[in-house]
Design a protein around this motif. Structure first.
Motif, PDB file in Angstrom:
ATOM      1  N   LEU A  66      44.646  30.419  58.965  1.00  0.00           N
ATOM      2  CA  LEU A  66      43.396  29.983  58.339  1.00  0.00           C
ATOM      3  C   LEU A  66      42.529  31.174  57.940  1.00  0.00           C
ATOM      4  O   LEU A  66      41.939  31.186  56.857  1.00  0.00           O
ATOM      5  N   SER A  67      42.463  32.178  58.779  1.00  0.00           N
ATOM      6  CA  SER A  67      41.694  33.385  58.457  1.00  0.00           C
ATOM      7  C   SER A  67      42.258  34.051  57.217  1.00  0.00           C
ATOM      8  O   SER A  67      41.520  34.498  56.341  1.00  0.00           O
ATOM      9  N   GLY A  68      43.579  34.102  57.127  1.00  0.00           N
ATOM     10  CA  GLY A  68      44.231  34.692  55.965  1.00  0.00           C
ATOM     11  C   GLY A  68      43.926  33.925  54.695  1.00  0.00           C
ATOM     12  O   GLY A  68      43.662  34.508  53.645  1.00  0.00           O
ATOM     13  N   ILE A  69      43.920  32.600  54.782  1.00  0.00           N
ATOM     14  CA  ILE A  69      43.607  31.766  53.617  1.00  0.00           C
ATOM     15  C   ILE A  69      42.180  32.002  53.168  1.00  0.00           C
ATOM     16  O   ILE A  69      41.910  32.160  51.974  1.00  0.00           O
ATOM     17  N   ILE A  70      41.260  32.044  54.101  1.00  0.00           N
ATOM     18  CA  ILE A  70      39.849  32.270  53.771  1.00  0.00           C
ATOM     19  C   ILE A  70      39.679  33.634  53.109  1.00  0.00           C
ATOM     20  O   ILE A  70      39.006  33.760  52.089  1.00  0.00           O
ATOM     21  N   LEU A  71      40.291  34.659  53.671  1.00  0.00           N
ATOM     22  CA  LEU A  71      40.195  35.998  53.092  1.00  0.00           C
ATOM     23  C   LEU A  71      40.841  36.055  51.710  1.00  0.00           C
ATOM     24  O   LEU A  71      40.309  36.664  50.783  1.00  0.00           O
ATOM     25  N   TYR A  72      41.975  35.393  51.543  1.00  0.00           N
ATOM     26  CA  TYR A  72      42.647  35.361  50.236  1.00  0.00           C
ATOM     27  C   TYR A  72      41.754  34.694  49.202  1.00  0.00           C
ATOM     28  O   TYR A  72      41.584  35.195  48.095  1.00  0.00           O
ATOM     29  N   ASN A  73      41.169  33.533  49.554  1.00  0.00           N
ATOM     30  CA  ASN A  73      40.289  32.826  48.616  1.00  0.00           C
ATOM     31  C   ASN A  73      39.086  33.681  48.241  1.00  0.00           C
ATOM     32  O   ASN A  73      38.698  33.737  47.082  1.00  0.00           O
ATOM     33  N   ALA A  74      38.493  34.346  49.206  1.00  0.00           N
ATOM     34  CA  ALA A  74      37.347  35.210  48.926  1.00  0.00           C
ATOM     35  C   ALA A  74      37.756  36.350  47.995  1.00  0.00           C
ATOM     36  O   ALA A  74      37.043  36.685  47.045  1.00  0.00           O
ATOM     37  N   ALA A  75      38.935  36.933  48.225  1.00  0.00           N
ATOM     38  CA  ALA A  75      39.423  38.018  47.372  1.00  0.00           C
ATOM     39  C   ALA A  75      39.665  37.528  45.951  1.00  0.00           C
ATOM     40  O   ALA A  75      39.345  38.218  44.979  1.00  0.00           O
ATOM     41  N   MET A  76      40.208  36.329  45.808  1.00  0.00           N
ATOM     42  CA  MET A  76      40.464  35.779  44.476  1.00  0.00           C
ATOM     43  C   MET A  76      39.150  35.524  43.739  1.00  0.00           C
ATOM     44  O   MET A  76      39.047  35.786  42.541  1.00  0.00           O
ATOM     45  N   PHE A  77      38.151  35.032  44.422  1.00  0.00           N
ATOM     46  CA  PHE A  77      36.851  34.813  43.796  1.00  0.00           C
ATOM     47  C   PHE A  77      36.272  36.140  43.328  1.00  0.00           C
ATOM     48  O   PHE A  77      35.753  36.241  42.226  1.00  0.00           O
ATOM     49  N   LEU A  78      36.363  37.165  44.165  1.00  0.00           N
ATOM     50  CA  LEU A  78      35.840  38.476  43.786  1.00  0.00           C
ATOM     51  C   LEU A  78      36.616  39.048  42.604  1.00  0.00           C
ATOM     52  O   LEU A  78      36.031  39.608  41.681  1.00  0.00           O
ATOM     53  N   LYS A  79      37.923  38.887  42.624  1.00  0.00           N
ATOM     54  CA  LYS A  79      38.767  39.400  41.543  1.00  0.00           C
ATOM     55  C   LYS A  79      38.418  38.724  40.224  1.00  0.00           C
ATOM     56  O   LYS A  79      38.407  39.353  39.174  1.00  0.00           O
ATOM     57  N   GLN A  80      38.142  37.430  40.269  1.00  0.00           N
ATOM     58  CA  GLN A  80      37.818  36.681  39.068  1.00  0.00           C
ATOM     59  C   GLN A  80      36.359  36.864  38.663  1.00  0.00           C
ATOM     60  O   GLN A  80      35.929  36.354  37.644  1.00  0.00           O
ATOM     61  N   GLY A  81      35.606  37.583  39.462  1.00  0.00           N
ATOM     62  CA  GLY A  81      34.197  37.806  39.154  1.00  0.00           C
ATOM     63  C   GLY A  81      33.323  36.609  39.461  1.00  0.00           C
ATOM     64  O   GLY A  81      32.211  36.509  38.972  1.00  0.00           O
ATOM     65  N   ILE A  82      33.833  35.683  40.246  1.00  0.00           N
ATOM     66  CA  ILE A  82      33.068  34.496  40.616  1.00  0.00           C
ATOM     67  C   ILE A  82      32.382  34.771  41.947  1.00  0.00           C
ATOM     68  O   ILE A  82      33.038  35.094  42.929  1.00  0.00           O
ATOM     69  N   GLN A  83      31.080  34.669  41.955  1.00  0.00           N
ATOM     70  CA  GLN A  83      30.366  34.877  43.199  1.00  0.00           C
ATOM     71  C   GLN A  83      30.340  33.574  43.989  1.00  0.00           C
ATOM     72  O   GLN A  83      30.215  32.493  43.426  1.00  0.00           O
ATOM     73  N   MET A  84      30.470  33.723  45.285  1.00  0.00           N
ATOM     74  CA  MET A  84      30.433  32.555  46.144  1.00  0.00           C
ATOM     75  C   MET A  84      28.989  32.098  46.283  1.00  0.00           C
ATOM     76  O   MET A  84      28.082  32.907  46.438  1.00  0.00           O
ATOM     77  N   LEU A  85      28.797  30.791  46.193  1.00  0.00           N
ATOM     78  CA  LEU A  85      27.463  30.226  46.326  1.00  0.00           C
ATOM     79  C   LEU A  85      27.077  30.098  47.789  1.00  0.00           C
ATOM     80  O   LEU A  85      27.916  29.954  48.664  1.00  0.00           O
ATOM     81  N   THR A  86      25.785  30.110  48.028  1.00  0.00           N
ATOM     82  CA  THR A  86      25.258  29.854  49.365  1.00  0.00           C
ATOM     83  C   THR A  86      24.846  28.387  49.431  1.00  0.00           C
ATOM     84  O   THR A  86      24.620  27.750  48.390  1.00  0.00           O
ATOM     85  N   PRO A  87      24.717  27.843  50.635  1.00  0.00           N
ATOM     86  CA  PRO A  87      24.226  26.473  50.752  1.00  0.00           C
ATOM     87  C   PRO A  87      22.854  26.280  50.078  1.00  0.00           C
ATOM     88  O   PRO A  87      22.604  25.231  49.477  1.00  0.00           O
ATOM     89  N   GLU A  88      21.999  27.280  50.143  1.00  0.00           N
ATOM     90  CA  GLU A  88      20.671  27.183  49.519  1.00  0.00           C
ATOM     91  C   GLU A  88      20.792  27.062  48.004  1.00  0.00           C
ATOM     92  O   GLU A  88      20.049  26.310  47.365  1.00  0.00           O
ATOM     93  N   GLN A  89      21.753  27.795  47.409  1.00  0.00           N
ATOM     94  CA  GLN A  89      21.963  27.713  45.966  1.00  0.00           C
ATOM     95  C   GLN A  89      22.508  26.343  45.568  1.00  0.00           C
ATOM     96  O   GLN A  89      22.095  25.786  44.552  1.00  0.00           O
ATOM     97  N   VAL A  90      23.414  25.807  46.357  1.00  0.00           N
ATOM     98  CA  VAL A  90      23.963  24.479  46.074  1.00  0.00           C
ATOM     99  C   VAL A  90      22.859  23.436  46.195  1.00  0.00           C
ATOM    100  O   VAL A  90      22.762  22.520  45.377  1.00  0.00           O
TER     101      VAL A  90
END
Length: 114
Positions: free
Chosen positions: A15-39
């Motif tokens: 699970l940790s690996g999946i989370i890290l992979y997803n975060a890396a893919m978002f960064l690679k694609q230039g997509i910033q992760m949203l915060t709960p406050e932004q949502v």
């Protein structure tokens, strides 16, 4: 270690690996992760809300939404109102997943709180 702890450890590592992979893919694609406050702000931009709670990890979010705009609408129509308003963010994957746990009118919310 025993079998149970080995299994738990391996699942946590996976699970940790999946989370890290997803975060890396978002960064690679230039997509910033949203915060709960932004949502929460995005939801409030779609409908006038009396109460909104959002929890999430940057990819998957869970929302409790109380709005008088839900009056007279079935559960599915309430969810569609919010999701249709966030269609651009969902389509671009800026907002990966939103689960609406509660979509209530103010009266329904007040009754649940008692």
């Amino acid at each position: 270690m025993n079998y149970v702890s080995d299994t738990i450890f391996s699942k946590l590592a996976m699970l940790s690996g999946i989370i890290l992979y997803n975060a890396a893919m978002f960064l690679k694609q230039g997509i910033q992760m949203l915060t709960p406050e932004q949502v929460k702000s995005l939801i409030e931009g779609v409908a006038a809300c009396e109460h909104v709670e959002v929890e999430g990890d940057g990819h998957h979010f869970f929302a409790v939404i109380v709005s008088s705009e839900f009056e007279g609408k079935a559960r599915l129509a309430r969810h569609r109102l919010i999701k249709d308003g966030l269609k651009a963010q969902l389509a671009s994957n800026e907002l990966h997943a939103l689960s609406i746990s509660v979509a209530a009118t103010p009266a329904e919310w007040a009754a649940k709180q008692q």
